[in-house]
Design a protein around this motif. Structure first.
Motif, PDB file in Angstrom:
ATOM      1  N   PRO A   8       0.809  -1.229   0.000  1.00  0.00           N
ATOM      2  CA  PRO A   8       0.000   0.000   0.000  1.00  0.00           C
ATOM      3  C   PRO A   8       0.845   1.283   0.000  1.00  0.00           C
ATOM      4  O   PRO A   8       0.420   2.295  -0.556  1.00  0.00           O
ATOM      5  CB  PRO A   8      -0.832  -0.118   1.275  1.00  0.00           C
ATOM      6  N   GLU A   9       2.060   1.217   0.604  1.00  0.00           N
ATOM      7  CA  GLU A   9       2.878   2.443   0.672  1.00  0.00           C
ATOM      8  C   GLU A   9       3.332   2.884  -0.721  1.00  0.00           C
ATOM      9  O   GLU A   9       3.670   4.038  -0.936  1.00  0.00           O
ATOM     10  CB  GLU A   9       4.092   2.240   1.587  1.00  0.00           C
ATOM     11  N   ALA A  10       3.335   1.945  -1.676  1.00  0.00           N
ATOM     12  CA  ALA A  10       3.790   2.285  -3.032  1.00  0.00           C
ATOM     13  C   ALA A  10       2.817   3.251  -3.718  1.00  0.00           C
ATOM     14  O   ALA A  10       3.203   3.982  -4.635  1.00  0.00           O
ATOM     15  CB  ALA A  10       3.939   1.008  -3.872  1.00  0.00           C
ATOM     16  N   ALA A  11       1.569   3.273  -3.272  1.00  0.00           N
ATOM     17  CA  ALA A  11       0.566   4.138  -3.910  1.00  0.00           C
ATOM     18  C   ALA A  11       0.913   5.617  -3.765  1.00  0.00           C
ATOM     19  O   ALA A  11       0.544   6.436  -4.609  1.00  0.00           O
ATOM     20  CB  ALA A  11      -0.811   3.857  -3.309  1.00  0.00           C
ATOM     21  N   ALA A  12       1.652   5.959  -2.700  1.00  0.00           N
ATOM     22  CA  ALA A  12       1.984   7.368  -2.458  1.00  0.00           C
ATOM     23  C   ALA A  12       3.327   7.760  -3.063  1.00  0.00           C
ATOM     24  O   ALA A  12       3.795   8.874  -2.868  1.00  0.00           O
ATOM     25  CB  ALA A  12       1.998   7.622  -0.951  1.00  0.00           C
ATOM     26  N   MET A  13       3.946   6.851  -3.792  1.00  0.00           N
ATOM     27  CA  MET A  13       5.305   7.114  -4.302  1.00  0.00           C
ATOM     28  C   MET A  13       5.271   7.853  -5.631  1.00  0.00           C
ATOM     29  O   MET A  13       4.259   7.826  -6.352  1.00  0.00           O
ATOM     30  CB  MET A  13       6.055   5.789  -4.458  1.00  0.00           C
ATOM     31  N   ASP A  14       6.417   8.466  -5.957  1.00  0.00           N
ATOM     32  CA  ASP A  14       6.536   9.187  -7.226  1.00  0.00           C
ATOM     33  C   ASP A  14       6.911   8.212  -8.332  1.00  0.00           C
ATOM     34  O   ASP A  14       7.756   7.345  -8.159  1.00  0.00           O
ATOM     35  CB  ASP A  14       7.638  10.261  -7.137  1.00  0.00           C
ATOM     36  N   LYS A  15       6.313   8.444  -9.492  1.00  0.00           N
ATOM     37  CA  LYS A  15       6.630   7.578 -10.636  1.00  0.00           C
ATOM     38  C   LYS A  15       7.842   8.180 -11.348  1.00  0.00           C
ATOM     39  O   LYS A  15       7.783   9.286 -11.873  1.00  0.00           O
ATOM     40  CB  LYS A  15       5.433   7.507 -11.585  1.00  0.00           C
ATOM     41  N   ILE A  16       8.945   7.433 -11.374  1.00  0.00           N
ATOM     42  CA  ILE A  16      10.163   7.896 -12.036  1.00  0.00           C
ATOM     43  C   ILE A  16      10.127   7.490 -13.504  1.00  0.00           C
ATOM     44  O   ILE A  16      10.607   8.204 -14.384  1.00  0.00           O
ATOM     45  CB  ILE A  16      11.420   7.283 -11.366  1.00  0.00           C
TER      46      ILE A  16
ATOM     47  N   LEU B  64       9.079   3.258  -9.124  1.00  0.00           N
ATOM     48  CA  LEU B  64       8.507   4.195  -8.155  1.00  0.00           C
ATOM     49  C   LEU B  64       9.566   4.502  -7.097  1.00  0.00           C
ATOM     50  O   LEU B  64      10.349   3.631  -6.727  1.00  0.00           O
ATOM     51  CB  LEU B  64       7.273   3.586  -7.466  1.00  0.00           C
ATOM     52  N   ALA B  65       9.570   5.738  -6.611  1.00  0.00           N
ATOM     53  CA  ALA B  65      10.575   6.099  -5.603  1.00  0.00           C
ATOM     54  C   ALA B  65       9.936   6.983  -4.557  1.00  0.00           C
ATOM     55  O   ALA B  65       9.014   7.752  -4.839  1.00  0.00           O
ATOM     56  CB  ALA B  65      11.738   6.827  -6.266  1.00  0.00           C
ATOM     57  N   SER B  66      10.439   6.867  -3.336  1.00  0.00           N
ATOM     58  CA  SER B  66       9.965   7.759  -2.290  1.00  0.00           C
ATOM     59  C   SER B  66      11.040   7.885  -1.221  1.00  0.00           C
ATOM     60  O   SER B  66      11.919   7.040  -1.099  1.00  0.00           O
ATOM     61  CB  SER B  66       8.685   7.242  -1.650  1.00  0.00           C
TER      62      SER B  66
END
Lengths: 32, 411
Positions: free
Chosen positions: B64-72, B79-81
């Motif tokens: 679920p934490e991946a949903a808030a990540m930036d798409k590189i 995805l990165a955060s």
């Protein structure tokens, strides 16, 4: 006696086929 | 299956039908055939519409934490955060890698830490036969990738251990993980990582499979019973217990869905599927069922051991004869709707030869083995979808030959 034995054999064959078919249908219903 | 002629029970029935002087019209039969074809086309269309579903929601479900990540990056996805206030050491990356497995496309999600080491491997989607997939899980295949760095080659046989009897699936998952890992290495860490070009993988297994097909062909053409038994025994151990690579409705489902593995990396798959199809088309005989199917060999052995061949009631035989057609149709409906070739694979082959399977698959296997002790080629006659597909190809080929008025080998 022979006729009864043949009927019994045929019935056993049918039971095996129907039982296997039922199990395969249970497999498909599990996928659903 | 006749020992010498290679004619299945269905073929004999087809020959009988065609030998009649006038073909009776059977409207119900034609309606059923058309209904089956139209429903299969509809299922294919529905499956196609939902086939290209987004993988991202599957990643967000498991992470679920991946949903808030930036798409590189989009393809492949990166995805990165960085957790606020915690500095670069709290950086996390997610990537998705894809590859073609034995049963179709598969997708892997990977979680990395700030150093580029894999923290977690997430299987997002796959179409592998479940016994093979369970085997990978049981052998801890995915755990070996944890703490691996993005700079590592991740090459099967070098720094990645594959799982015996699930080699193709192992390699496919490894390819997806390598793709996901290396894209991060290039995009974020600026590494120069060259992907190796696939090399031809022709080995002993492929050579032996070709020999088996040649042997089966010789036994059929020369009507050599002993050669047939030899080929059956060899195929039983080789295709059955050694490789667990029996032909299945899943193979034909893969072809119809377009999930065909690369011939360079999977020549065995190509030899097996094309060999069976070409033999049916060229020789007009179902060579695979006649001499190569390991499960068919087991059933023949069982009936010889028991010496029993129970008769099937006349009234019931008409229904029983339609069973494998109905089951093949049902299997293909599932394959097309789910876009997963293995979802319709109800045959108990992988359960027997891989000794892996769900409870219901073990029950089906037990029922079939019991049935084969009393009825000759029990599964082949009443349930097998592979025989149906290959026999239909033989029948279609014979009809084509009749239309062209060519001298046909069909009786």
């Amino acid at each position: 006696m022979s006729l009864a034995r043949d009927r019994l054999k045929q019935a056993l064959g049918m039971v095996l086929i129907v039982a296997t078919l039922a199990l395969i249908l249970v497999y498909f219903s599990g996928i659903l | 299956m006749s020992a010498g002629t290679g004619l299945s029970f269905r073929m004999k029935f087809y020959i009988l039908e065609n030998s009649m002087s006038k073909q009776r019209t059977r409207p119900i039969g034609r309606a059923l055939n058309w209904g089956a074809v139209l429903t299969l086309i509809a299922a294919y269309a529905v499956g196609y519409a939902i086939r290209n579903r987004e993988i991202l929601p599957l990643l967000f479900e498991q992470a679920p934490e991946a949903a808030a990540m930036d798409k590189i990056r989009d393809h492949p996805l990166v995805l990165a955060s960085e957790a606020p206030g915690q500095g670069p050491e709290a950086a996390r990356y997610y990537t998705i890698g894809r590859a073609q497995g034995w049963g179709g496309p598969l997708s892997i999600g990977l979680c990395f830490n700030e150093e580029g080491r894999i923290l977690q491997v997430l299987v997002l989607d796959h179409n592998e036969t479940l016994p093979f997939y369970y085997r990978l899980e049981k052998k801890g295949f995915f755990e070996q990738f944890e703490s691996r760095h993005v700079s590592e080659p991740l090459w099967p046989g070098e720094d990645v251990d594959t799982v015996t009897q699930a080699t193709v699936s192992s390699e496919a998952f490894t390819e997806a993980i390598r793709q996901g890992s290396h894209v991060l290495g290039r995009e974020i860490f600026g590494l120069e990582l060259r992907e190796r070009q696939p090399r031809w993988r022709i080995g002993l297994n492929e050579g032996f499979l070709v020999l088996l097909f040649v042997g089966a062909g010789i036994s059929f053409l020369g009507k050599l019973r002993m050669v047939r038994y030899l080929v059956m025994a060899a195929a039983f151990f080789f295709l059955g217990f050694h490789l667990n690579a029996s032909l299945s409705i899943g193979h034909f489902g893969s072809v119809l869905l377009g999930y065909v593995p690369h011939v360079v990396t999977h020549p065995f798959w190509w030899i097996l599927v094309c060999g069976a199809l070409l033999a049916a088309f060229i020789l007009k005989r179902n060579l695979y069922c006649h001499a190569l199917c390991p499960f068919g060999s087991l059933q023949e052995l069982n009936s010889r051991i028991s010496g029993s061949n129970l008769p099937v009631a006349r009234g019931f035989i008409r229904v029983a004869r339609a069973l494998p057609y109905a089951l093949t149709w049902l299997a293909l409906i599932f394959v097309f709707l789910t876009s997963s070739p293995t979802s319709g694979a109800y045959e108990p082959f992988p359960t027997l030869f891989g000794l892996e399977g769900m409870e219901i698959q073990w029950l089906i296997l037990a029922s079939v083995i019991l049935g084969s002790l009393f009825i000759k080629r029990f599964f082949c006659r009443f349930f097998c979808p592979v025989g149906i597909v290959l026999d239909l190809i033989v029948m279609a080929r014979c009809r084509l030959g009749n239309l062209r008025k060519e001298k046909t080998e069909c009786p």
